[in-house]
Design a protein around this motif. Structure first.
Motif, mmCIF file in Angstrom:
data_model
loop_
_atom_site.group_PDB
_atom_site.id
_atom_site.type_symbol
_atom_site.label_atom_id
_atom_site.label_comp_id
_atom_site.label_asym_id
_atom_site.label_seq_id
_atom_site.Cartn_x
_atom_site.Cartn_y
_atom_site.Cartn_z
ATOM 1 N N THR A 149 0.845 -1.197 0.000
ATOM 2 C CA THR A 149 0.000 0.000 0.000
ATOM 3 C C THR A 149 0.878 1.245 0.000
ATOM 4 O OG1 THR A 149 -1.689 -1.164 1.282
ATOM 5 C CG2 THR A 149 -1.853 1.232 1.201
ATOM 6 N N ILE A 150 0.446 2.258 -0.737
ATOM 7 C CA ILE A 150 1.160 3.534 -0.799
ATOM 8 C C ILE A 150 0.174 4.656 -0.474
ATOM 9 C CG2 ILE A 150 2.566 5.075 -2.211
ATOM 10 C CD1 ILE A 150 2.813 2.595 -4.173
ATOM 11 N N PHE A 151 0.544 5.528 0.435
ATOM 12 C CA PHE A 151 -0.241 6.730 0.719
ATOM 13 C C PHE A 151 0.625 7.931 0.378
ATOM 14 C CE2 PHE A 151 -1.583 10.114 3.767
ATOM 15 C CZ PHE A 151 -2.837 10.346 3.234
ATOM 16 N N ALA A 152 0.152 8.813 -0.489
ATOM 17 C CA ALA A 152 0.964 9.945 -0.947
ATOM 18 C C ALA A 152 0.105 11.193 -1.112
ATOM 19 C CB ALA A 152 1.649 9.604 -2.272
ATOM 20 N N GLY A 153 0.764 12.353 -1.132
ATOM 21 C CA GLY A 153 0.004 13.577 -1.322
ATOM 22 C C GLY A 153 0.870 14.814 -1.429
ATOM 23 N N CYS A 154 0.193 15.902 -1.738
ATOM 24 C CA CYS A 154 0.762 17.251 -1.721
ATOM 25 C C CYS A 154 -0.417 18.208 -1.752
ATOM 26 C CB CYS A 154 1.718 17.485 -2.889
ATOM 27 S SG CYS A 154 0.939 17.557 -4.519
ATOM 28 N N ALA A 155 -0.152 19.498 -1.849
ATOM 29 C CA ALA A 155 -1.237 20.480 -1.796
ATOM 30 C C ALA A 155 -1.262 21.329 -3.065
ATOM 31 C CB ALA A 155 -1.089 21.356 -0.551
ATOM 32 N N VAL A 156 -1.758 22.519 -2.962
ATOM 33 C CA VAL A 156 -1.837 23.604 -3.952
ATOM 34 C C VAL A 156 -3.048 23.458 -4.889
ATOM 35 C CG1 VAL A 156 -0.680 24.957 -5.744
ATOM 36 C CG2 VAL A 156 0.653 23.979 -3.857
ATOM 37 N N ASP A 157 -3.090 22.417 -5.744
ATOM 38 C CA ASP A 157 -4.252 22.240 -6.611
ATOM 39 C C ASP A 157 -4.358 20.774 -7.008
ATOM 40 O OD1 ASP A 157 -2.671 21.674 -8.975
ATOM 41 O OD2 ASP A 157 -2.385 23.817 -9.263
ATOM 42 N N GLU A 158 -5.376 20.448 -7.808
ATOM 43 C CA GLU A 158 -5.672 19.045 -8.088
ATOM 44 C C GLU A 158 -4.921 18.463 -9.277
ATOM 45 O OE1 GLU A 158 -9.782 19.675 -8.476
ATOM 46 O OE2 GLU A 158 -10.199 19.474 -6.332
ATOM 47 N N PHE A 159 -4.397 19.307 -10.179
ATOM 48 C CA PHE A 159 -3.768 18.741 -11.363
ATOM 49 C C PHE A 159 -2.420 19.371 -11.679
ATOM 50 C CE2 PHE A 159 -3.563 18.093 -16.116
ATOM 51 C CZ PHE A 159 -3.316 16.728 -16.048
ATOM 52 N N ASN A 160 -2.354 20.666 -11.909
ATOM 53 C CA ASN A 160 -1.086 21.277 -12.283
ATOM 54 C C ASN A 160 -0.019 20.993 -11.241
ATOM 55 O OD1 ASN A 160 0.632 23.266 -13.861
ATOM 56 N ND2 ASN A 160 0.570 24.263 -11.861
ATOM 57 N N GLY A 162 -0.988 19.059 -8.268
ATOM 58 C CA GLY A 162 -1.358 17.751 -7.748
ATOM 59 C C GLY A 162 -0.734 16.605 -8.509
ATOM 60 N N ILE A 163 -0.371 16.845 -9.787
ATOM 61 C CA ILE A 163 0.245 15.779 -10.581
ATOM 62 C C ILE A 163 1.549 15.309 -9.944
ATOM 63 C CG2 ILE A 163 1.649 17.223 -12.127
ATOM 64 C CD1 ILE A 163 -0.555 14.199 -13.141
ATOM 65 N N HIS A 164 2.174 16.137 -9.117
ATOM 66 C CA HIS A 164 3.366 15.700 -8.402
ATOM 67 C C HIS A 164 3.047 14.514 -7.482
ATOM 68 C CE1 HIS A 164 5.961 18.829 -9.874
ATOM 69 N NE2 HIS A 164 5.321 19.810 -9.262
#
Length: 310
Positions: A149-160, A162-164
């Motif tokens: 299982t992998i849990f990952a994330g970041c902020a700012v927006d959903e695509f531009n 969020g693609i990170h």
């Protein structure tokens, strides 16, 4: 490797400015720039070139294609990426497309078509090439264990931006995602990702107050790993990884084009899922007429934000 002649196409983001010293450090030459005017007014490219000791401002992409070995496309409107890349592909030149590479299935298929015809295309999020991901995957499976299982994330927006997070997930889990499902939201949206081989992933993406670092928790059948990506090193990690391939020093891309593009397709499927109230979306069911992410609309939002910041 031999020194490459590199051109920057569209100066919309902070990346051209940040990448130039790294490109030079790696022994390559930035020979010119072209800017299509999405964000900045006429004359900005000349100013940018002067400030960064770049010898030429090109008036057309065809002109640049005759002068470079590699084009790096930075357009914040990802719907322009195919149009910007085409003159270089036609001239037999290599292309690096900054993130997000595409925002719809039609453009994804065009990149795959060019690659199948022999074009050298790579790019996407620099997080995909982060040293922390490389180090994790270099641990022998006998020691690391099989990823569960992998849990990952970041902020700012959903695509531009969020693609990170999608790229971090893809970089760790690899190719072979079967389906994507929106499973709820609080401050951010939560996305469930299912691989054909049984791996699972959960992504947390979208706007929130404040900034979040790029992070992942990776559960294997032997250990648990926590990753926090050093964002100050990711541009160099990307360029070190891709320039030998783009410069034809090797015929093996660091990540295959279909594998790279799958990241954006996961994001497109996630958007479809929350638009359909949490339906499970299979990547193989994506269609050319499915709505993806609107690059033109984002480009206008980005321009307005830049104007306000100035």
């Amino acid at each position: 490797m031999a020194s490459l002649k590199i051109g920057h196409v569209d100066l919309d983001t902070s990346h051209p400015q940040s990448w130039i010293p790294i490109i030079r450090e790696l022994g390559h030459e930035v020979v010119g720039v072209f800017d299509g005017g999405t964000i900045y007014p006429q004359g900005y490219a000349k100013e940018f070139a002067g400030n960064n000791n770049i010898p030429q401002v090109f008036d057309s992409l065809d002109e640049m294609a005759n002068a470079v070995d590699v084009a790096i496309i930075h357009s914040c409107n990802w719907d322009l990426h195919i149009q910007r890349a085409e003159p270089f592909i036609n001239a037999g030149k290599s292309v690096l497309i900054d993130k997000p590479m595409i925002g719809n299935l039609k453009d994804a298929q065009k990149l795959k078509e060019w690659t199948n015809q022999g074009a050298r295309i790579t790019g996407g999020s620099s997080i995909r090439f982060a040293y922390e991901v490389k180090n994790l995957l270099s641990i022998p499976i006998a020691e690391r264990g099989e990823i569960h299982t992998i849990f990952a994330g970041c902020a700012v927006d959903e695509f531009n931006y969020g693609i990170h997070a999608y790229s971090l997930l893809s970089g760790i889990g690899g190719e072979g995602v079967e389906s994507v499902q929106f499973i709820g939201s609080g401050v951010q949206r939560l996305i469930y990702v299912n691989w054909r081989d049984g791996k699972k992933g959960i992504l947390s993406v979208g706007k929130q107050a404040g900034y979040l670092r790029f992070y992942a928790t990776v559960v294997t059948d032997k250990k648990l790993f926590n990753i926090q990506v050093d964002s100050g090193k990711v541009y160099k990690a990307l360029l070190e990884a891709v320039l030998p391939y783009l410069g034809k020093e090797t015929d093996s891309p660091p990540v295959s084009l279909p594998n790279l593009i799958e990241t954006e397709l996961i994001a497109i499927a996630a958007r479809m899922s929350w638009m359909k109230n949490g339906d499970r979306i299979f990547l193989e069911d994506l269609r050319l007429d499915d709505a993806g992410y609107d690059g033109l609309a984002f480009g206008e939002e980005y321009r307005i934000a830049k104007v306000k910041a100035r």
